[in-house]
Design an enzyme around this catalytic site. Structure first.
Site, PDB file in Angstrom:
ATOM      1  N   TYR A  37       3.317   9.678  -0.222  1.00 47.76           N
ATOM      2  CA  TYR A  37       4.125   9.050   0.626  1.00 47.76           C
ATOM      3  C   TYR A  37       5.710   9.205  -0.258  1.00 47.76           C
ATOM      4  CZ  TYR A  37       0.157   6.812   2.901  1.00 47.76           C
ATOM      5  OH  TYR A  37      -0.748   6.672   3.483  1.00 47.76           O
ATOM      6  N   HIS A  50      -7.281   9.744  -1.803  1.00 48.60           N
ATOM      7  CA  HIS A  50      -6.658   9.636  -0.491  1.00 48.60           C
ATOM      8  C   HIS A  50      -7.481   9.826   0.753  1.00 48.60           C
ATOM      9  CE1 HIS A  50      -2.407   9.384   1.290  1.00 48.60           C
ATOM     10  NE2 HIS A  50      -3.131   9.081   1.904  1.00 48.60           N
ATOM     11  N   ASP A  54       0.903  -0.924  -0.113  1.00 45.71           N
ATOM     12  CA  ASP A  54       0.167  -0.173   0.056  1.00 45.71           C
ATOM     13  C   ASP A  54       0.781   1.383  -0.129  1.00 45.71           C
ATOM     14  OD1 ASP A  54      -2.838   0.915   0.674  1.00 45.71           O
ATOM     15  OD2 ASP A  54      -1.499   2.197   1.975  1.00 45.71           O
ATOM     16  N   LYS A  98      -2.509   6.283  -4.239  1.00 44.29           N
ATOM     17  CA  LYS A  98      -3.697   6.919  -3.889  1.00 44.29           C
ATOM     18  C   LYS A  98      -3.378   8.472  -4.622  1.00 44.29           C
ATOM     19  CE  LYS A  98      -3.565   4.754   0.494  1.00 44.29           C
ATOM     20  NZ  LYS A  98      -2.288   4.318   0.636  1.00 44.29           N
TER      21      LYS A  98
END
Length: 281
Positions: A61, A115, A56, A86
């Site tokens: 990120y 997200h 994930d 996302k």
């Protein structure tokens, strides 16, 4: 009597695809200046080594590139690993998906999520329509959302659009979000649980007592609770020993009393330890 130890290793999504029941999260680079490569690649490789096949990630990120590198370095076939990313709530979904594909160096992404819900119904529906278009084009295989409350999901249903395959929300004994989970189950939306081990804050006497009873780590008890509730937990660690122990949750079961005691810890919204932006209008 403890319930059966048998828990299916995958979940069939309403899109027709199967998602591994257990996921490995890689949020290492979020909000940091340093290159997340130092943590992401070895962490993902270790996760692959002990059996994880569900990763994930997210654009926020900043480590999609490293996830792709880790997969290629592992020698595992692309089709044998499930990858999620996302789009940021304020992102351009078409550009974001193309950027994610380029960063991963993949031809498709298994699951792409919004997200978090941006403010405004029409903005949310525009984002969702863009994900569905990407799905038609084969860029993503399943489309989903994250941090969506019932009213956000109802907007999609009432607009006559395809409903999400997944809703990823914070879920752990102190923040069980039961109404959202119930809605998702009613409408065949799989529920992914982030922060399932409460970010290491596992010193509650009930959790510790149950862990001692089963000769397990508190984190393993929390993950088993998540699995027995039919959730898809997403765990995150850069520690090889912890990555391994977090995966060792299939050789025991919580009994009815254990589950009741953990269920009774629910504190509603006040039990959330993350941002949990489910009340956006």
């Amino acid at each position: 009597m403890a319930e059966t130890l048998t828990i299916e290793s995958t979940v069939k999504l309403n899109s027709g695809y199967e998602i591994p029941r257990f996921g490995f999260g890689v949020a290492y680079g979020y909000g940091k200046v340093e290159d997340p490569l130092e943590l992401t690649v070895p962490g993902v490789l270790e996760a692959f080594k002990v059996g994880y096949r569900h990763i994930d990630s997210a654009q926020l990120y900043r480590n999609e590139r490293e996830v792709g590198q880790a997969l290629r370095k592992s020698g595992i076939k692309r089709e044998d690993v499930y990858i999620t990313s996302k789009v940021p709530e304020d992102g351009d979904p078409t550009a974001s998906i193309d950027a994610s594909l380029a960063a991963f160096q993949f031809e498709y992404i298994d699951l792409y999520l919004i997200h978090s819900p941006p403010p405004g119904k029409e903005t949310r529906l525009k984002l969702w329509r863009a994900l569905l278009e990407a799905k038609k084009l084969g860029k993503i295989r399943s489309a989903g959302v994250s941090n969506y409350n019932i009213h956000h999901l109802e907007e999609i249903r009432e607009a006559g659009l395809e409903i999400p395959s997944v809703n990823q929300i914070e879920l752990q004994p102190f923040c069980q979000q039961k109404p959202i989970v119930e809605y998702c189950r009613k409408h065949d939306i799989a529920v992914e649980a982030y922060c399932p081990i409460i970010r290491g804050k596992m010193d509650d006497p009930v959790i510790v007592d149950i862990a001692k009873k089963h000769n397990k780590e508190p984190a393993q008890v929390l993950l088993r609770w998540s699995l027995q509730h039919g959730l898809i937990p997403l765990v995150r660690s850069s520690n090889p020993a912890r990555i391994l122990s977090n995966s060792q949750v299939y050789d025991f079961a919580l009994d009815e009393d254990d589950m009741k005691r953990l269920d009774a810890l629910d504190c509603g919204d006040e039990g959330a330890i993350s941002w949990n932006p489910i009340h956006v209008q």
